[in-house]
Enzyme design. Structure first.
Site, mmCIF file in Angstrom:
data_model
loop_
_atom_site.group_PDB
_atom_site.id
_atom_site.type_symbol
_atom_site.label_atom_id
_atom_site.label_comp_id
_atom_site.label_asym_id
_atom_site.label_seq_id
_atom_site.Cartn_x
_atom_site.Cartn_y
_atom_site.Cartn_z
ATOM 1 N N HIS A 29 4.501 2.076 -7.764
ATOM 2 C CA HIS A 29 3.413 1.085 -7.738
ATOM 3 C C HIS A 29 2.530 1.229 -8.971
ATOM 4 C CE1 HIS A 29 3.982 1.475 -3.207
ATOM 5 N NE2 HIS A 29 4.152 0.193 -3.412
ATOM 6 N N GLY A 68 0.806 -1.212 0.000
ATOM 7 C CA GLY A 68 0.000 0.000 0.000
ATOM 8 C C GLY A 68 0.839 1.263 0.000
ATOM 9 N N LYS A 105 13.516 -1.348 -7.798
ATOM 10 C CA LYS A 105 14.082 -0.623 -6.657
ATOM 11 C C LYS A 105 14.496 -1.591 -5.555
ATOM 12 C CE LYS A 105 12.997 1.177 -3.167
ATOM 13 N NZ LYS A 105 12.461 1.729 -1.947
ATOM 14 N N ASP A 106 13.695 -2.640 -5.369
ATOM 15 C CA ASP A 106 14.066 -3.689 -4.410
ATOM 16 C C ASP A 106 14.756 -4.808 -5.193
ATOM 17 O OD1 ASP A 106 12.917 -2.637 -1.879
ATOM 18 O OD2 ASP A 106 11.088 -2.685 -3.065
ATOM 19 N N GLY A 127 9.172 -4.338 -8.357
ATOM 20 C CA GLY A 127 9.960 -3.165 -8.746
ATOM 21 C C GLY A 127 11.455 -3.446 -8.661
#
Ligand code: PAF
Length: 296
Positions: free
Chosen positions: A35, A29, A149-150, A147
């Site tokens: 997202h 969330g 990013k991770d 993502g």
């Protein structure tokens, strides 16, 4: 978008769509543009889009981080509806972990005990792979979206899917950045005004590494020294900066091919991470050249 709270209701709803391609975007969330990029990609690729919204308590190694984690389900629901998401699956903690829950899915420590695993503890990735396995089994998606990013999380999940022969395609979507390069993260909204300024140091650190490699540096050590100096000089507290093999996360001794530059730092009370894939043959992209003309 229809919000669903229970596994039984989710299964009943999805039974009507079997045979169509189902896309799953697992989230905790507090949606941001990162997202939304995952949801757009799922919407473009698949027929039925399920977004899960579950703040998984077991993957937080610090109680304070869990307590501060932003929540706004009404806003998230409206954003998901705008993007044409079909189902928002937002179960309670007791629905996911009923009394007696006793199973953990673990990926080997070579991938999960380093970098984020070293900082946050081994149980962090165990908690991620366990909840993601459960979400995969609850939804039964054809494709799931994560993502970049991770980056370590994405690698660990790919490994799990391959090792357990899960028939699920994993799509890793590029990091979405703010105008000044800061990687989108739900934790960014916890930053004060001055912390938000200082947080740009993570992206600058990655850019500095890229420029050093472009300029011919092949030894990681001087790059690491300069990056640490940049981070501490910018008022953020580095936890790690490493140049690692993209598939194994092993630190490279010399930069001969593609490397993954990964960084984690504390900015005040907030912990941020970022990464970029760098290659000695890469020329700066035109976007980056424009940035350098105006800023470097
Ligand atoms: O990346 C996240 O938001 C979480 O780690 C995930 C994949 C939803 C599992 O809880």
């Amino acid at each position: 978008v229809r919000t669903i709270r229970t596994v039984a209701e989710l299964r009943a709803a999805l039974a009507a769509h079997r045979g169509l391609r189902i896309g799953l975007v697992p989230t905790m969330g507090a949606f941001h543009d990162g997202h939304l990029a995952l949801m757009r990609r799922a919407r473009a690729d698949t027929d039925v889009v399920v977004v899960s919204l579950f703040v998984n308590p077991s993957q937080f190694n610090e109680r304070a981080d869990l307590d501060r984690y932003p929540h706004d389900e009404a806003r998230d629901g409206a954003l998901a509806a705008d993007l044409g998401v079909d189902y928002l699956f937002a179960p309670a903690v007791t629905e996911v972990y009923p009394d007696g829950f006793a199973t953990t899915v673990t990926v080997d420590a070579r991938l999960t005990g380093v970098l984020e695993g070293a900082q946050r503890g081994r149980t962090h990735f165990d908690a991620v792979t366990t909840v993601v396995s459960k979400l995969f089994n609850m939804v039964g998606p054809d494709i799931a979206y994560f993502g970049q990013k991770d980056a370590q999380q994405a690698l660990v999940i790919r490994r799990m899917v391959q090792d357990l022969n899960l028939a699920i395609g994993i799509v890793v979507v590029p990091t979405v950045r703010d105008h000044d390069g800061l990687a989108m993260s739900s934790r960014n909204m916890l930053l004060s005004g001055t912390e938000r300024q200082r947080a740009t140091a993570l992206h600058r650190a990655l850019r500095l590494a890229r420029h050093a490699i472009d300029a011919g540096e092949r030894d990681p050590n001087p790059i690491k020294a300069r990056v640490y100096a940049e981070l501490t000089g910018s008022g953020v507290e580095p936890q790690y900066f490493e140049l690692v093999e993209p598939d194994t996360l092993v630190p490279v001794q010399r930069i001969n091919g593609e490397v993954l530059a990964v960084v984690a730092a504390r900015v005040g009370a907030t912990r941020l991470i970022d990464n970029e894939t760098l290659s000695p043959s890469d020329r700066p992209s035109s976007q980056e050249q424009i940035e350098c003309v105006t800023r470097c």
